[in-house]
Design a protein around this motif. Sequence first.
Motif, PDB file in Angstrom:
ATOM      1  N   VAL A  10      67.426  31.504  23.006  1.00 58.12           N
ATOM      2  CA  VAL A  10      66.641  32.675  23.386  1.00 58.12           C
ATOM      3  C   VAL A  10      65.246  32.241  22.958  1.00 58.12           C
ATOM      4  O   VAL A  10      64.221  33.171  22.794  1.00 58.12           O
ATOM      5  N   GLU A  11      65.092  31.192  22.349  1.00 59.57           N
ATOM      6  CA  GLU A  11      63.451  30.625  21.983  1.00 59.57           C
ATOM      7  C   GLU A  11      62.466  30.685  23.232  1.00 59.57           C
ATOM      8  O   GLU A  11      63.028  30.419  24.425  1.00 59.57           O
ATOM      9  N   HIS A  12      61.451  31.355  22.805  1.00 61.46           N
ATOM     10  CA  HIS A  12      60.342  31.177  23.961  1.00 61.46           C
ATOM     11  C   HIS A  12      59.160  30.602  23.918  1.00 61.46           C
ATOM     12  O   HIS A  12      58.906  30.063  22.866  1.00 61.46           O
ATOM     13  N   LYS A  52      55.802  36.125  26.435  1.00 61.55           N
ATOM     14  CA  LYS A  52      56.498  35.167  26.330  1.00 61.55           C
ATOM     15  C   LYS A  52      57.208  34.955  27.526  1.00 61.55           C
ATOM     16  O   LYS A  52      57.674  35.520  28.460  1.00 61.55           O
ATOM     17  N   VAL A  53      57.658  33.514  27.675  1.00 65.87           N
ATOM     18  CA  VAL A  53      58.182  32.906  28.826  1.00 65.87           C
ATOM     19  C   VAL A  53      59.537  32.035  28.328  1.00 65.87           C
ATOM     20  O   VAL A  53      59.424  31.504  27.142  1.00 65.87           O
ATOM     21  N   SER A  61      57.885  26.528  35.327  1.00 70.10           N
ATOM     22  CA  SER A  61      56.742  25.972  36.253  1.00 70.10           C
ATOM     23  C   SER A  61      56.697  26.920  37.554  1.00 70.10           C
ATOM     24  O   SER A  61      55.649  27.093  37.899  1.00 70.10           O
ATOM     25  N   ASN A  62      57.966  27.691  38.054  1.00 69.71           N
ATOM     26  CA  ASN A  62      57.840  28.338  38.807  1.00 69.71           C
ATOM     27  C   ASN A  62      57.080  29.913  38.375  1.00 69.71           C
ATOM     28  O   ASN A  62      56.249  30.288  39.238  1.00 69.71           O
ATOM     29  N   PHE A  63      57.428  30.213  37.208  1.00 66.90           N
ATOM     30  CA  PHE A  63      56.636  31.458  36.741  1.00 66.90           C
ATOM     31  C   PHE A  63      54.970  31.273  36.456  1.00 66.90           C
ATOM     32  O   PHE A  63      54.406  32.006  37.122  1.00 66.90           O
ATOM     33  N   PHE A  64      54.778  30.069  35.978  1.00 67.51           N
ATOM     34  CA  PHE A  64      53.089  29.815  35.956  1.00 67.51           C
ATOM     35  C   PHE A  64      52.610  29.707  37.423  1.00 67.51           C
ATOM     36  O   PHE A  64      51.428  30.006  37.422  1.00 67.51           O
TER      37      PHE A  64
END
Length: 439
Positions: A10-12, A52-53, A61-64
């Motif tokens: 669960v680290e972001h 947080k992502v 990559s898709n998020f950014f």
Amino acid sequence: MSTENTQRQVEHDVLLVNDKTKNKIQVVKGLDKDGKLETVPATKKNQNQFLKVDRNGDFFSNFFSNFFSQLKNPTQFTFFRVPELLTIKMANQMQKELNQSGPTHELFLKHQVSDVGKEQKKENKVAEPTKEECLYNSNKFDIKDIDWDSLSRLGLSKEKLQEMDLLDPLLKGYKTKDLVAVNLDLGSAVFSLDARLSLQKNADGKVVMALEGVKKYPNLNVPLYGHEFSKQDKHNLLKTGNMGRVVELTHPTTKEKIPSVVSVDRLTNNLVVTRVEKMQLPKEVKGIILSEEQLQTLKEGKPLLVEGMTSAKGNLFNAEIQYNAAKGHIEFLFDNTNKQSQAQSQTSNQSQLSDNLKTFRGKELTDKEQAELLEGKSVYIKDLIDKRGNPYQGYVTYNKETKKADFSFQNPIKEEQSKTQSKSEKQTDEPKKSKGRKI
């Protein structure tokens, strides 16, 4: 064990941003309804507002890419991806690098996120970029040209370099900031060593991994490209890490005489050379515009005393600066700085000490903790983060004479009191043992 694995899953990561119009490092909070970037200062009280992502590469990559496509005025910002636990510490370190006005910012290069979606918007394309295209574009080396089978014999892989946050700076053409453990498998023998890594092209144009091993001392008794080190050269290199003058070095192939400066890589003790023509010097340092005369002094490899600079905390200070060939930019030589006037009042000294103690290893200290340190007490600090992102805690003390803070896992003051008490009890017991003895 299962608890640790769950925590790792669960680290972001957190997005830091530099607004080029303000030169200020802040944490991304999100976008407002008009597509304008929302940010908050990198402080502990704002942690619940940090965007947080997921650390997973494909997801990020898709998020950014989507985030960037919605952002107004994207060229105004530079983004950085850092581990959540290190957000505040790394934001402070990046701001320090930014304030130095040097041409090379190592943390910037290591954690910068490429402008995903920029070319797509320009050409009105909707093709989804691959992970490598997202994170490793505009590099000196192409990730496809690396012989990963050969690197496996060094105990290195693409996944391992990505995990250690080393692949991006290597592809940009920089050496690793820290030493890396390498296992060299020659079939009949296996060697282990710590080395700085860098990508280079060999005579055939093939991309290879260069290993720069650690030496106990810099080798100053052997000529360097035809230059024999004088006694003063050796003294300067061992004391400051920089030779302090320009010398003509002979190119091993063309025999051309090349004016250069020489420094010691403090990690490996190897000598590093930079051509004078390749030196990048800032025109402004900490609010002080350098004159042509001052720039010429730096270009000659000499140290330069600059007075009246302003620190990130707003304090005025004087320091010597000098070009370091191993770092590729100027550095501060605080050990050689002229001491401040003795006429300063005790009040201002106390204030200066308090300013220096506002943070310890990236951890913000409360006013009470600062006051206790100045009183000579030990302070128990929690939630410190080591280089691998693991939390630790311990005791901090402050030495007013050296103006340095020291760390210990055990309370050093209690240990000293215990030793003193033990010694006192021993001395008290001695007369009791000799009672009744005739002299």
